[in-house]
Write an enzyme that holds these catalytic residues in place. Structure first.
Site, PDB file in Angstrom:
ATOM      1  N   ASP A 141       0.856  -1.181   0.000  1.00 21.30           N
ATOM      2  CA  ASP A 141       0.000   0.000   0.000  1.00 21.30           C
ATOM      3  C   ASP A 141       0.897   1.237   0.000  1.00 21.30           C
ATOM      4  OD1 ASP A 141      -2.463   1.548   0.425  1.00 21.30           O
ATOM      5  OD2 ASP A 141      -1.710   1.823   2.459  1.00 21.30           O
ATOM      6  N   ASP A 172      -0.362   5.168   0.787  1.00 22.28           N
ATOM      7  CA  ASP A 172      -0.701   6.166   1.805  1.00 22.28           C
ATOM      8  C   ASP A 172      -0.773   5.526   3.183  1.00 22.28           C
ATOM      9  OD1 ASP A 172      -1.160   8.656   0.222  1.00 22.28           O
ATOM     10  OD2 ASP A 172      -2.651   7.401  -0.752  1.00 22.28           O
TER      11      ASP A 172
END
Length: 220
Positions: free
Chosen positions: A14, A16
């Site tokens: 991922d 953010d």
């Protein structure tokens, strides 16, 4: 209790909250959006992390037509791409990405390609060669599609992969995909990742000649 170590053969990352701390920009833009729609900004911010914007809007305004969410999401993405003030790397992210540069890894983010590039550049981080962005999927996290596609792009089964995530939506998606999960930061801990670290400085990675990668949480 999260484990102290685990093993996998590929990484699904991922962005953010995991590689990039974009909380300042996310909160600025989504607080304005929530206030403009008569919603409590603090409650809205509990929903938006990890999801594509249209999916967050659908959660917060369940009676609104989805086509309006998609249209407004396009506007939000443009604003987010232009606003990178305060976007910085998660501690240890640069060294972490350098350590996995020669290992099978992919970015799996709810951002679109432009926003992902803008935030990774603002944080001074290299963009992984393999990346699954918003344009790559038909469903947002917590749907597992992004992680399933990331594993397939790397040529591994989900069970051979470990997902790095910070949000409830992302961890739910990874769990549904069938990957192991390393949770990064405080948002991840309540959602029972297999291994948890406060940030990426607390993680040790070693790769064996047979391709097995071991991840260990450093002692505090």
């Amino acid at each position: 209790m999260p484990k102290a170590s685990l093993t996998a053969r590929a990484l699904l990352l991922d962005m953010d909250g995991t590689l990039v701390n974009s909380d300042a920009a996310v909160e600025r833009i989504w607080r304005q959006w929530a206030e403009g729609h008569g919603l409590d900004p603090d409650e809205a911010l509990k929903v938006v992390h990890g999801r594509q914007g249209y999916a967050s809007m659908a959660e917060l305004l369940p009676d609104r037509p989805m086509e309006l969410n998609h249209a407004e999401n396009a506007e939000m993405l443009a604003r987010e791409t232009a606003d990178v003030e305060g976007v910085v790397p998660i501690p240890g992210a640069a060294a972490f990405l350098a350590s996995v540069a020669d290992l099978p890894h992919a970015l799996v983010t709810s951002a679109d390609a432009a926003l992902a590039q803008a935030r990774m550049t603002a944080a001074g981080l290299p963009m992984p060669e393999v990346r699954i962005t918003a344009e790559s999927v038909g469903a947002s996290k917590p749907d597992p599609e992004g992680f399933l596609k990331g594993a397939a792009e790397l040529g591994f089964t989900p069970a051979d992969c470990v997902a790095f995530e910070d949000s409830a939506a992302g961890i739910t998606a990874a769990r549904a995909a069938g990957t192991l999960i390393i949770g990064v930061g405080p948002r991840a801990l309540p959602h029972s990742p297999d291994l948890h670290v406060p940030d990426l400085t607390h993680l040790e990675i070693t790769a064996a000649p047979d391709g097995l990668i071991t991840f260990r949480r450093r002692a505090s």
